[in-house]
Every structure is written in C-alpha cells, then in structure tokens.
Design an enzyme around this catalytic site. Structure first.
Site, PDB file in Angstrom:
ATOM      1  N   ARG A 162      -0.944 -11.135  -5.850  1.00 57.18           N
ATOM      2  CA  ARG A 162       0.199 -11.383  -4.952  1.00 57.18           C
ATOM      3  C   ARG A 162       0.813 -12.765  -5.230  1.00 57.18           C
ATOM      4  O   ARG A 162       1.212 -13.476  -4.305  1.00 57.18           O
ATOM      5  CB  ARG A 162      -0.229 -11.293  -3.478  1.00 57.18           C
ATOM      6  N   SER A 233       0.213  -5.128   4.509  1.00 55.44           N
ATOM      7  CA  SER A 233      -0.963  -5.972   4.748  1.00 55.44           C
ATOM      8  C   SER A 233      -0.502  -7.322   5.261  1.00 55.44           C
ATOM      9  O   SER A 233       0.355  -7.955   4.652  1.00 55.44           O
ATOM     10  CB  SER A 233      -1.740  -6.187   3.451  1.00 55.44           C
ATOM     11  N   GLU A 330      -0.479 -12.841   3.875  1.00 56.79           N
ATOM     12  CA  GLU A 330       0.204 -12.255   2.725  1.00 56.79           C
ATOM     13  C   GLU A 330       1.705 -12.215   2.999  1.00 56.79           C
ATOM     14  O   GLU A 330       2.514 -12.328   2.084  1.00 56.79           O
ATOM     15  CB  GLU A 330      -0.348 -10.845   2.477  1.00 56.79           C
TER      16      GLU A 330
HETATM   17  N1  EPU Z   1     -11.201  -0.482   5.532  1.00 57.67           N
HETATM   18  C1  EPU Z   1     -11.833  -0.661   6.725  1.00 57.67           C
HETATM   19  N2  EPU Z   1     -11.090  -0.605   7.862  1.00 57.67           N
HETATM   20  C2  EPU Z   1      -9.773  -0.387   7.839  1.00 57.67           C
HETATM   21  C3  EPU Z   1      -9.120  -0.182   6.627  1.00 57.67           C
HETATM   22  C4  EPU Z   1      -9.859  -0.240   5.470  1.00 57.67           C
HETATM   23  O1  EPU Z   1     -13.044  -0.868   6.779  1.00 57.67           O
HETATM   24  O2  EPU Z   1      -9.183  -0.391   8.919  1.00 57.67           O
HETATM   25  C5  EPU Z   1     -12.001  -0.578   4.304  1.00 57.67           C
HETATM   26  C6  EPU Z   1     -12.234   0.769   3.690  1.00 57.67           C
HETATM   27  O3  EPU Z   1     -13.592   0.856   3.356  1.00 57.67           O
HETATM   28  C7  EPU Z   1     -11.395   0.789   2.430  1.00 57.67           C
HETATM   29  C8  EPU Z   1     -11.233  -0.694   2.123  1.00 57.67           C
HETATM   30  O4  EPU Z   1     -11.323  -1.366   3.370  1.00 57.67           O
HETATM   31  O5  EPU Z   1     -12.021   1.466   1.406  1.00 57.67           O
HETATM   32  C9  EPU Z   1      -9.927  -1.023   1.451  1.00 57.67           C
HETATM   33  O6  EPU Z   1      -8.861  -0.491   2.226  1.00 57.67           O
HETATM   34  P1  EPU Z   1      -7.511   0.003   1.543  1.00 57.67           P
HETATM   35  O7  EPU Z   1      -7.807   0.946   0.466  1.00 57.67           O
HETATM   36  O8  EPU Z   1      -6.593   0.464   2.613  1.00 57.67           O
HETATM   37  O9  EPU Z   1      -6.952  -1.285   0.836  1.00 57.67           O
HETATM   38  P2  EPU Z   1      -6.769  -2.802   1.277  1.00 57.67           P
HETATM   39  O10 EPU Z   1      -7.650  -3.646   0.429  1.00 57.67           O
HETATM   40  O11 EPU Z   1      -6.944  -2.978   2.747  1.00 57.67           O
HETATM   41  C10 EPU Z   1      -4.931  -3.285  -0.472  1.00 57.67           C
HETATM   42  C11 EPU Z   1      -3.560  -3.895  -0.535  1.00 57.67           C
HETATM   43  C12 EPU Z   1      -2.517  -2.898  -0.055  1.00 57.67           C
HETATM   44  C13 EPU Z   1      -2.608  -1.640  -0.903  1.00 57.67           C
HETATM   45  C14 EPU Z   1      -4.006  -1.077  -0.759  1.00 57.67           C
HETATM   46  C15 EPU Z   1      -4.228   0.168  -1.566  1.00 57.67           C
HETATM   47  C16 EPU Z   1      -3.829  -6.267  -0.165  1.00 57.67           C
HETATM   48  C17 EPU Z   1      -3.633  -7.423   0.769  1.00 57.67           C
HETATM   49  N3  EPU Z   1      -3.497  -5.087   0.302  1.00 57.67           N
HETATM   50  O12 EPU Z   1      -5.251  -3.078   0.904  1.00 57.67           O
HETATM   51  O13 EPU Z   1      -1.252  -3.483  -0.278  1.00 57.67           O
HETATM   52  O14 EPU Z   1      -1.660  -0.673  -0.491  1.00 57.67           O
HETATM   53  O15 EPU Z   1      -4.961  -2.073  -1.194  1.00 57.67           O
HETATM   54  O16 EPU Z   1      -4.514  -0.144  -2.874  1.00 57.67           O
HETATM   55  O17 EPU Z   1      -4.247  -6.477  -1.294  1.00 57.67           O
HETATM   56  C18 EPU Z   1       0.279  -4.906   0.837  1.00 57.67           C
HETATM   57  O18 EPU Z   1       0.013  -5.761   0.011  1.00 57.67           O
HETATM   58  O19 EPU Z   1       1.115  -5.121   1.761  1.00 57.67           O
HETATM   59  C19 EPU Z   1      -0.389  -3.644   0.794  1.00 57.67           C
HETATM   60  C20 EPU Z   1      -0.197  -2.690   1.705  1.00 57.67           C
END
Ligand code: EPU
Length: 334
Positions: A162, A233, A330
């Site tokens: 990012r 996010s 972010e």
């Molecule tokens: N999880 C939880 N609780 C929740 C949501 C998720 O425990 O409420 C755990 C789950 O185990 C899941 C893991 O966290 O496997 C990761 O969650 P997710 O796949 O939704 O991804 P993220 O790391 O929370 C990142 C990016 C998103 C992107 C997703 C999908 C960042 C800050 N965010 O989120 O990007 O869509 O991966 O790859 O890196 C953004 O930047 O605005 C954004 C939406």
C-alpha cells in the site's frame, strides 16, 4: 479561464465513507491542461491542493479542506498488444472488466476494488494474492512543483505494501498508467478464499473469466458493491519482526499471520480486531465495525467524521494495549 472553480462543495457524497465537510474550492479536471490550470490557480493563491480520485479510500474531516480539491476525471483506455494504457480517472473495475474481456491476464484478482486507476496506483492496491505493481510497466505523472510530466518505469515507483513514490511525494499527480499483461497467464488461486471457492465448485483450472467471477462473488459475499459507508480496510495489516510474532503466538496460538520471507511477519489486522479485540459487529450510534470483516469500519448512515475517527482510535488503543501492536491507518485522512 477554461476550468470552473467551485466554492464550498460537499465532499462527503464524493467519498464512499460518506462523512466530512466541504472543500473551500473544488475543480474537476478532464485532462492535463485543465489539471495544470487548476494547480497554477491554487499555487497563485497559496492554497494547499488535494487530489481526489474515486474517494474510496479517503476520510474527510468534519472541517473539510481549506484549499483546492482537484477531482481527477481523465478518461481513456488503449491497447498495444499486451500493454494497456489507462487514464487516471477511469474506474478501476471497469478497466479490469475490459482487460479480462480482451483475454489478458494479471489484474483479474483485483476485480471489484472500488476507486479510480490513479488511486489504485498511488495506493498499490492489492487483494487475493495480487498487487497492481506486479502488472505495472510505467506510470506517467505531473510533478506540480516543477510543472513537468515525468515517466516512471515500474522499478522507479518505489512500490511497497500500500505504498508508492506517488503516495510519499505529494507533488506527483498520476496522469496515466501502462500495464503489461499476459496473453497466457496462470491462475493465481493460492489465496485461502479463492482456493476454497474453486474446491467447492470442483474446478481445477479456472478460466480468466471464472477467476473474475470468483473474486466478484467472494467480495460481494462480504459486502455490497459499491461499499457505501466504508473505505475498505481501515487499517493496514501490521508487519512485525519474528520475535514479536513468536511472543504473540504464545499468547494467541490461533493468530493469523503471513511470513514475508525477510524475517518479518504480516499479521492479520482483521483477526486481531475480531478475535483479540472482539470488535466485529460492534456499533455505537451510526459508527461501527463490519459484521463480516472486522477491518472495515462502517458509517451506517449519519455518523460524523469525528465518530468514525473516535471509533478507530478506540480500536487502535485496545489492540495496542492487548498486543503492543500499533495499527496504522490505511485510509487517507483529509
Ligand atoms: N479475519 C478474521 N475476522 C474478520 C475478517 C477476517 O479473523 O472479521 C481473518 C480470517 O481468518 C481471514 C484473514 O483474517 O482469513 C484475512 O482476511 P481477508 O481475507 O478478508 O483479508 P484482509 O487481510 O483482512 C486484505 C486487504 C484487502 C483485500 C483482502 C483480500 C489490507 C489492509 N487489506 O484484507 O484490501 O481485499 O486482503 O485479499 O491489506 C483494502 O486495502 O482496502 C482492502 C479491502
């Protein structure tokens, strides 16, 4: 003057978060000449400038902005073999849709991310195991200090998680980007949610179109598109050293983390906010934490910028207290 400078324009409707005050001055620009004109106008008046794309990652303060907000509306997309050049004001997902329709691989995992192409580059958007920087060939930007157009090859864009030179250096305004795509790409289905999706459907070698459909389905199952009242996010996934991770792992054995290969570990902020903080689904007035994704803060209707920020602070303090990990925003604060 060809461009129109508007006064006291509400910014909330121009952001997906839907909070905040007015721009003292506001201009829409559809080309480099208009952009230069707007920049020179603000510089002559000694006013600060803020570049707005799709407003999908911006939180406007209740006081708004005292300078000139320039909304980037340059449009256009052109193909040259497997290279595609896109203007900064195009809506990112329209571009992904078009590229997939042209049978070119590389951006399909980034389907349905809200925002413009300019914002996508500045922010180095990433999702489901892909980042836009991996397909970028070059970026053209206007240096508003020197009033010069500069071309940055991928290696000069200083891309990180990012992060980019365009985010660090506020004098650079992205004009257009050239993406280098693949004619015969390999499906990128390693990300947990994507893998599960295709396993459930018994599809071993998904087509390009099927991957786009999968990403769209996975994202919309979490939240409606466009995601009104959110900015995606709210925090970044924090990167910590191995020792910090191992200490946390003792206290929280289920902690979700991704090894970075350089002796650092990226922690899932969503997991921390959800399982350590217990914030998922929390709501105070109209400010809350998404029920399905704890990393997403939601304005359920009439929350103020202050209410959203105060919720963010509460979450940050709480996670810091319990884990000693500092969450970093972010979203861009205006
Ligand atoms: N999880 C939880 N609780 C929740 C949501 C998720 O425990 O409420 C755990 C789950 O185990 C899941 C893991 O966290 O496997 C990761 O969650 P997710 O796949 O939704 O991804 P993220 O790391 O929370 C990142 C990016 C998103 C992107 C997703 C999908 C960042 C800050 N965010 O989120 O990007 O869509 O991966 O790859 O890196 C953004 O930047 O605005 C954004 C939406």
């Amino acid at each position: 003057m060809a461009i129109q400078i508007l006064e006291n324009v509400a910014l909330a409707p121009m952001t997906t978060m839907r909070v905040g005050g007015d721009a003292r001055f506001f201009a829409r620009v559809g080309g480099i000449e208009e952009l230069s004109e707007a920049v020179l106008w603000a510089q002559r008046k000694g006013l600060p400038i803020f570049i707005l794309g799709g407003g999908a990652n911006t939180l406007v303060s209740q006081d708004g902005f005292v300078g000139l907000v320039i909304k980037i509306e340059m449009k256009g997309i052109s193909y040259d073999g497997n290279r595609v050049t896109v203007e900064a004001g195009e809506w990112w997902d329209d571009v992904v849709c078009d590229i997939v329709a042209h049978d070119l691989w590389g951006v399909e995992n980034l389907s349905l991310i809200p925002g413009t192409v300019g914002g996508a580059v500045v922010q180095n958007i990433g999702a489901y195991g892909a980042e836009i920087c991996n397909t970028i060939f070059s970026v053209e930007a206007l240096d508003i200090e020197k009033m010069q157009i500069k071309t940055f090859l991928q290696a000069k864009c200083e891309f990180g998680y990012r992060e980019s030179i365009f985010k660090k250096n506020k004098n650079l305004v992205v004009l257009r980007v050239t993406l280098e795509l693949k004619n015969d790409g390999v499906p990128n289905t390693e990300y947990e949610d994507v893998k599960k999706y295709f396993e459930n459907k018994n599809i071993e070698a998904p087509s390009l179109q099927e991957i786009r459909e999968a990403i769209v389905a996975i994202r919309t199952a979490k939240m409606p598109a466009p995601p009104l009242g959110t900015a995606g996010s709210f925090f970044k996934n924090p990167v910590v050293d191995m020792t910090t991770y191992e200490t946390l792992k003792k206290e929280f054995p289920e902690i979700k983390a991704y090894m970075q290969g350089d002796n650092t570990v990226k922690l899932s902020a969503a997991w921390l906010i959800d399982h350590v903080g217990g914030w998922r689904g929390y709501r105070k007035g109209d400010a809350g934490v998404h029920e399905k994704q704890a990393l997403i803060l939601v304005n359920y209707g009439n929350a103020s910028a202050e209410e959203m920020l105060s919720l963010a602070h509460e979450i940050k303090n709480n996670i810091k207290e319990k884990t000693n990990v500092t969450l970093e925003e972010e979203v861009v604060m205006l």
